[in-house]
Design an enzyme around this catalytic site. Structure first.
Site, PDB file in Angstrom:
ATOM      1  N   GLN A   1       1.493  -4.389  -3.207  1.00 43.67           N
ATOM      2  CA  GLN A   1       0.127  -4.741  -3.588  1.00 43.67           C
ATOM      3  C   GLN A   1      -0.250  -4.023  -4.884  1.00 43.67           C
ATOM      4  OE1 GLN A   1      -2.591  -4.906   0.210  1.00 43.67           O
ATOM      5  NE2 GLN A   1      -1.028  -3.343   0.540  1.00 43.67           N
ATOM      6  N   ASN A   2       0.613  -3.088  -5.289  1.00 47.11           N
ATOM      7  CA  ASN A   2       0.299  -2.254  -6.437  1.00 47.11           C
ATOM      8  C   ASN A   2       0.565  -2.996  -7.740  1.00 47.11           C
ATOM      9  OD1 ASN A   2      -0.225  -0.283  -4.551  1.00 47.11           O
ATOM     10  ND2 ASN A   2       1.756   0.713  -4.769  1.00 47.11           N
TER      11      ASN A   2
ATOM     12  N   HIS B   1      -0.097  -8.777  -6.104  1.00 44.60           N
ATOM     13  CA  HIS B   1      -1.401  -8.720  -6.777  1.00 44.60           C
ATOM     14  C   HIS B   1      -1.274  -8.608  -8.287  1.00 44.60           C
ATOM     15  CE1 HIS B   1      -3.273  -7.046  -2.789  1.00 44.60           C
ATOM     16  NE2 HIS B   1      -3.002  -8.337  -2.732  1.00 44.60           N
TER      17      HIS B   1
ATOM     18  N   CYS C   1      -5.106 -21.051 -20.914  1.00 39.72           N
ATOM     19  CA  CYS C   1      -3.966 -21.965 -20.685  1.00 39.72           C
ATOM     20  C   CYS C   1      -3.038 -21.491 -19.580  1.00 39.72           C
ATOM     21  CB  CYS C   1      -3.177 -22.156 -21.990  1.00 39.72           C
ATOM     22  SG  CYS C   1      -2.201 -20.704 -22.470  1.00 39.72           S
TER      23      CYS C   1
ATOM     24  N   ASN D   1       2.260   6.247   6.753  1.00 39.53           N
ATOM     25  CA  ASN D   1       0.965   6.350   6.098  1.00 39.53           C
ATOM     26  C   ASN D   1       0.380   7.741   6.277  1.00 39.53           C
ATOM     27  OD1 ASN D   1      -0.509   4.282   4.601  1.00 39.53           O
ATOM     28  ND2 ASN D   1      -2.223   4.791   5.975  1.00 39.53           N
ATOM     29  N   LEU D   2      -0.505   8.110   5.337  1.00 38.32           N
ATOM     30  CA  LEU D   2      -1.104   9.454   5.456  1.00 38.32           C
ATOM     31  C   LEU D   2      -2.038   9.545   6.652  1.00 38.32           C
ATOM     32  CD1 LEU D   2      -1.094  12.171   3.957  1.00 38.32           C
ATOM     33  CD2 LEU D   2      -3.123  11.410   2.711  1.00 38.32           C
ATOM     34  N   GLU D   3      -2.764   8.413   6.870  1.00 42.38           N
ATOM     35  CA  GLU D   3      -3.701   8.358   8.016  1.00 42.38           C
ATOM     36  C   GLU D   3      -3.520   7.028   8.722  1.00 42.38           C
ATOM     37  OE1 GLU D   3      -7.183  10.458   5.273  1.00 42.38           O
ATOM     38  OE2 GLU D   3      -7.147   8.312   5.657  1.00 42.38           O
TER      39      GLU D   3
ATOM     40  N   ALA E   1       3.870   9.973   1.795  1.00 39.87           N
ATOM     41  CA  ALA E   1       5.002   9.058   1.579  1.00 39.87           C
ATOM     42  C   ALA E   1       6.215   9.788   1.016  1.00 39.87           C
ATOM     43  CB  ALA E   1       4.565   7.939   0.628  1.00 39.87           C
TER      44      ALA E   1
HETATM   45  C1  BV8 Z   1      -7.368 -14.573  -1.293  1.00 38.45           C
HETATM   46  C2  BV8 Z   1      -5.945  -6.299  -7.785  1.00 38.45           C
HETATM   47  C3  BV8 Z   1      -7.372 -16.917  -0.915  1.00 38.45           C
HETATM   48  C4  BV8 Z   1      -5.633  -5.454  -8.917  1.00 38.45           C
HETATM   49  C5  BV8 Z   1      -6.519  -6.325  -5.453  1.00 38.45           C
HETATM   50  C6  BV8 Z   1      -8.467 -13.234   5.264  1.00 38.45           C
HETATM   51  C7  BV8 Z   1      -7.454 -14.037   4.722  1.00 38.45           C
HETATM   52  C8  BV8 Z   1      -7.393 -14.243   3.346  1.00 38.45           C
HETATM   53  C9  BV8 Z   1      -8.322 -13.643   2.494  1.00 38.45           C
HETATM   54  C10 BV8 Z   1      -9.309 -12.843   3.010  1.00 38.45           C
HETATM   55  C11 BV8 Z   1      -9.386 -12.640   4.398  1.00 38.45           C
HETATM   56  N1  BV8 Z   1     -10.443 -11.813   4.610  1.00 38.45           N
HETATM   57  C12 BV8 Z   1     -11.026 -11.492   3.434  1.00 38.45           C
HETATM   58  C13 BV8 Z   1     -10.390 -12.119   2.440  1.00 38.45           C
HETATM   59  C14 BV8 Z   1     -10.755 -12.047   1.030  1.00 38.45           C
HETATM   60  C15 BV8 Z   1     -10.131 -10.890   0.277  1.00 38.45           C
HETATM   61  C16 BV8 Z   1     -10.082  -9.607   1.047  1.00 38.45           C
HETATM   62  O1  BV8 Z   1      -9.045  -9.264   1.611  1.00 38.45           O
HETATM   63  N2  BV8 Z   1     -11.167  -8.877   1.050  1.00 38.45           N
HETATM   64  C17 BV8 Z   1     -11.199  -7.585   1.706  1.00 38.45           C
HETATM   65  C18 BV8 Z   1     -11.984  -6.597   0.855  1.00 38.45           C
HETATM   66  C19 BV8 Z   1     -11.819  -7.792   3.082  1.00 38.45           C
HETATM   67  N3  BV8 Z   1      -8.813 -11.246  -0.165  1.00 38.45           N
HETATM   68  C20 BV8 Z   1      -8.663 -11.890  -1.341  1.00 38.45           C
HETATM   69  O2  BV8 Z   1      -9.593 -12.252  -2.027  1.00 38.45           O
HETATM   70  C21 BV8 Z   1      -7.236 -12.215  -1.758  1.00 38.45           C
HETATM   71  N4  BV8 Z   1      -7.143 -13.598  -2.149  1.00 38.45           N
HETATM   72  O3  BV8 Z   1      -7.705 -14.366  -0.167  1.00 38.45           O
HETATM   73  O4  BV8 Z   1      -7.212 -15.845  -1.832  1.00 38.45           O
HETATM   74  C22 BV8 Z   1      -6.057 -17.207  -0.297  1.00 38.45           C
HETATM   75  C23 BV8 Z   1      -5.678 -16.552   0.888  1.00 38.45           C
HETATM   76  C24 BV8 Z   1      -4.463 -16.858   1.478  1.00 38.45           C
HETATM   77  C25 BV8 Z   1      -3.647 -17.808   0.890  1.00 38.45           C
HETATM   78  C26 BV8 Z   1      -4.044 -18.438  -0.294  1.00 38.45           C
HETATM   79  C27 BV8 Z   1      -5.249 -18.149  -0.876  1.00 38.45           C
HETATM   80  C28 BV8 Z   1      -6.849 -11.406  -2.987  1.00 38.45           C
HETATM   81  C29 BV8 Z   1      -6.729  -9.950  -2.631  1.00 38.45           C
HETATM   82  C30 BV8 Z   1      -6.182  -9.156  -3.846  1.00 38.45           C
HETATM   83  C31 BV8 Z   1      -7.295  -8.430  -4.522  1.00 38.45           C
HETATM   84  N5  BV8 Z   1      -6.777  -7.588  -5.579  1.00 38.45           N
HETATM   85  N6  BV8 Z   1      -6.071  -5.650  -6.496  1.00 38.45           N
HETATM   86  C32 BV8 Z   1      -6.147  -4.089  -8.816  1.00 38.45           C
HETATM   87  O5  BV8 Z   1      -7.286  -3.859  -9.259  1.00 38.45           O
HETATM   88  O6  BV8 Z   1      -5.383  -3.257  -8.296  1.00 38.45           O
HETATM   89  S1  BV8 Z   1      -6.727  -5.555  -3.966  1.00 38.45           S
HETATM   90  C33 BV8 Z   1      -6.540  -3.872  -4.015  1.00 38.45           C
HETATM   91  O7  BV8 Z   1      -6.478  -3.445  -2.644  1.00 38.45           O
HETATM   92  C34 BV8 Z   1      -5.256  -3.355  -4.584  1.00 38.45           C
HETATM   93  O8  BV8 Z   1      -4.316  -4.363  -4.873  1.00 38.45           O
HETATM   94  C35 BV8 Z   1      -4.724  -2.483  -3.455  1.00 38.45           C
HETATM   95  O9  BV8 Z   1      -3.379  -2.268  -3.525  1.00 38.45           O
HETATM   96  C36 BV8 Z   1      -5.123  -3.330  -2.344  1.00 38.45           C
HETATM   97  C37 BV8 Z   1      -4.955  -2.843  -0.959  1.00 38.45           C
HETATM   98  O10 BV8 Z   1      -5.432  -1.532  -0.891  1.00 38.45           O
HETATM   99  P1  BV8 Z   1      -4.379  -0.389  -0.509  1.00 38.45           P
HETATM  100  O11 BV8 Z   1      -3.207  -0.517  -1.417  1.00 38.45           O
HETATM  101  O12 BV8 Z   1      -4.120  -0.451   0.939  1.00 38.45           O
HETATM  102  O13 BV8 Z   1      -5.176   0.898  -0.942  1.00 38.45           O
HETATM  103  P2  BV8 Z   1      -6.269   1.674  -0.060  1.00 38.45           P
HETATM  104  O14 BV8 Z   1      -6.913   2.674  -0.950  1.00 38.45           O
HETATM  105  O15 BV8 Z   1      -7.123   0.687   0.668  1.00 38.45           O
HETATM  106  O16 BV8 Z   1      -5.405   2.442   1.042  1.00 38.45           O
HETATM  107  C38 BV8 Z   1      -4.501   3.444   0.634  1.00 38.45           C
HETATM  108  C39 BV8 Z   1      -3.765   3.915   1.883  1.00 38.45           C
HETATM  109  O17 BV8 Z   1      -2.773   4.873   1.494  1.00 38.45           O
HETATM  110  C40 BV8 Z   1      -4.671   4.609   2.888  1.00 38.45           C
HETATM  111  O18 BV8 Z   1      -4.385   4.101   4.191  1.00 38.45           O
HETATM  112  C41 BV8 Z   1      -4.261   6.082   2.800  1.00 38.45           C
HETATM  113  O19 BV8 Z   1      -4.316   6.735   4.055  1.00 38.45           O
HETATM  114  C42 BV8 Z   1      -2.836   5.984   2.343  1.00 38.45           C
HETATM  115  N7  BV8 Z   1      -2.373   7.136   1.557  1.00 38.45           N
HETATM  116  C43 BV8 Z   1      -3.069   7.881   0.655  1.00 38.45           C
HETATM  117  N8  BV8 Z   1      -2.275   8.838   0.136  1.00 38.45           N
HETATM  118  C44 BV8 Z   1      -1.050   8.680   0.701  1.00 38.45           C
HETATM  119  C45 BV8 Z   1      -1.103   7.599   1.610  1.00 38.45           C
HETATM  120  N9  BV8 Z   1      -0.049   7.210   2.347  1.00 38.45           N
HETATM  121  C46 BV8 Z   1       1.105   7.889   2.182  1.00 38.45           C
HETATM  122  N10 BV8 Z   1       1.247   8.939   1.328  1.00 38.45           N
HETATM  123  C47 BV8 Z   1       0.190   9.360   0.582  1.00 38.45           C
HETATM  124  N11 BV8 Z   1       0.340  10.403  -0.245  1.00 38.45           N
END
Ligand code: BV8
Length: 231
Positions: free
Chosen positions: A87-88, A105, A116, A199-201, A217
């Site tokens: 997702q990164n 993503h 275009c 995962n961390l949490e 990680a």
């Molecule tokens: C879409 C872009 C239609 C660039 C990002 C159900 C089905 C489909 C869609 C939806 C649905 N419900 C809601 C939706 C809509 C929406 C959505 O999900 N909304 C959320 C907020 C509810 N989804 C969309 O709009 C997607 N598109 O649905 O199109 C479609 C669907 C299906 C088929 C065809 C069409 C598009 C989603 C993409 C959005 N773009 N990023 C950018 O700016 O980066 S999302 C963004 O969140 C990033 O990409 C990020 O990677 C991603 C996920 O977050 P995480 O990576 O998990 O990061 P987070 O901070 O949340 O968590 C970090 C974790 O790491 C934590 O758990 C933490 O404990 C852990 N951690 C921390 N430190 C460590 C660690 N683990 C290990 N070691 C460590 N040291």
């Protein structure tokens, strides 16, 4: 088809110094995703959106892969049948040596022409209204090649095909808050795969995994890779 599918999120890049999104102090606590990560935001204020991604591109360029990225690359180098779906938008997996990789993503290191649809590698420097598309020549429509909320992720067909055929699904450093990636564990379980979360949490989907290991990680991923390599 890859027998091991790995899903990574911002947590795998956290120890490389790149921010996560939903942790305390995370990116979405500093800026509203509605202001920088939707097509509507880009239409409303393209300069603000470009500046947000320019800063993250610069941070990613200054960062280095960590032991978790390197451990995944080592599994691939050792000939293990592994696909990383990330997702990164950083390029730390590539810079660690991973090749079998799908950027669900999009990528900070690429640009997209909103006019275009052309996509190309973006080198140094900020994106501006004067940046012109190399295909259509039009300025004003150059945007980061990342998938915003409401846009369709890249490579979904390939992702679902891999999930439907994998034997092991490992989720690393993701909260499971974003879909469709957050539902991938369900797809893997339906295919009969063993599912492991590193995962961390606990995440929003921990209950769906056969096993969850908690910790950084950079510790958990090398240890898991060593188990796979039998070392
Ligand atoms: C879409 C872009 C239609 C660039 C990002 C159900 C089905 C489909 C869609 C939806 C649905 N419900 C809601 C939706 C809509 C929406 C959505 O999900 N909304 C959320 C907020 C509810 N989804 C969309 O709009 C997607 N598109 O649905 O199109 C479609 C669907 C299906 C088929 C065809 C069409 C598009 C989603 C993409 C959005 N773009 N990023 C950018 O700016 O980066 S999302 C963004 O969140 C990033 O990409 C990020 O990677 C991603 C996920 O977050 P995480 O990576 O998990 O990061 P987070 O901070 O949340 O968590 C970090 C974790 O790491 C934590 O758990 C933490 O404990 C852990 N951690 C921390 N430190 C460590 C660690 N683990 C290990 N070691 C460590 N040291």
């Amino acid at each position: 088809m890859s027998r091991i599918v790995v899903l990574t999120g911002a947590g795998i890049s956290a120890e490389s110094g790149l921010g996560t999104f939903r942790d305390a102090g995370g990116v979405w606590t500093q800026v509203r995703l509605e202001d920088v990560a939707t097509p509507e935001a880009f239409a409303r204020d393209p300069a603000m959106v470009r500046a947000f991604y320019d800063a993250r591109r610069d941070a990613a360029r200054r960062a280095a892969p960590n032991a978790a990225h390197r451990a995944l690359a080592a599994l691939e180098a050792a000939g293990r049948d592994l696909l990383i779906i990330t997702q990164n938008v950083d390029d730390l997996h590539e810079r660690a040596g991973s090749r079998n990789l799908l950027h669900l993503h999009g990528e900070l290191a690429k640009a997209l022409c909103a006019g275009c649809g052309a996509r190309w590698a973006w080198g140094e420097g900020p994106m501006t209204d004067d940046s012109a598309c190399p295909e259509c020549g039009e300025p004003g429509g150059v945007r980061p090649d990342v998938v915003w909320f409401g846009e369709t992720p890249y490579g979904l067909d390939a992702a679902y095909a891999a999930l439907g055929a994998c034997e092991t699904f490992v989720s690393i450093g993701t909260s499971g808050a974003v879909y469709p990636a957050g539902g991938f564990v369900r797809e893997a379980r339906a295919a009969g795969a063993r599912t492991l979360e590193l995962n961390l949490e606990p995440s929003e989907v921990s209950r769906l995994f056969h096993e969850t290991r908690l910790g950084p990680a950079s510790d958990l991923v090398p240890a898991w890779a060593a188990e796979i390599l039998g070392v």
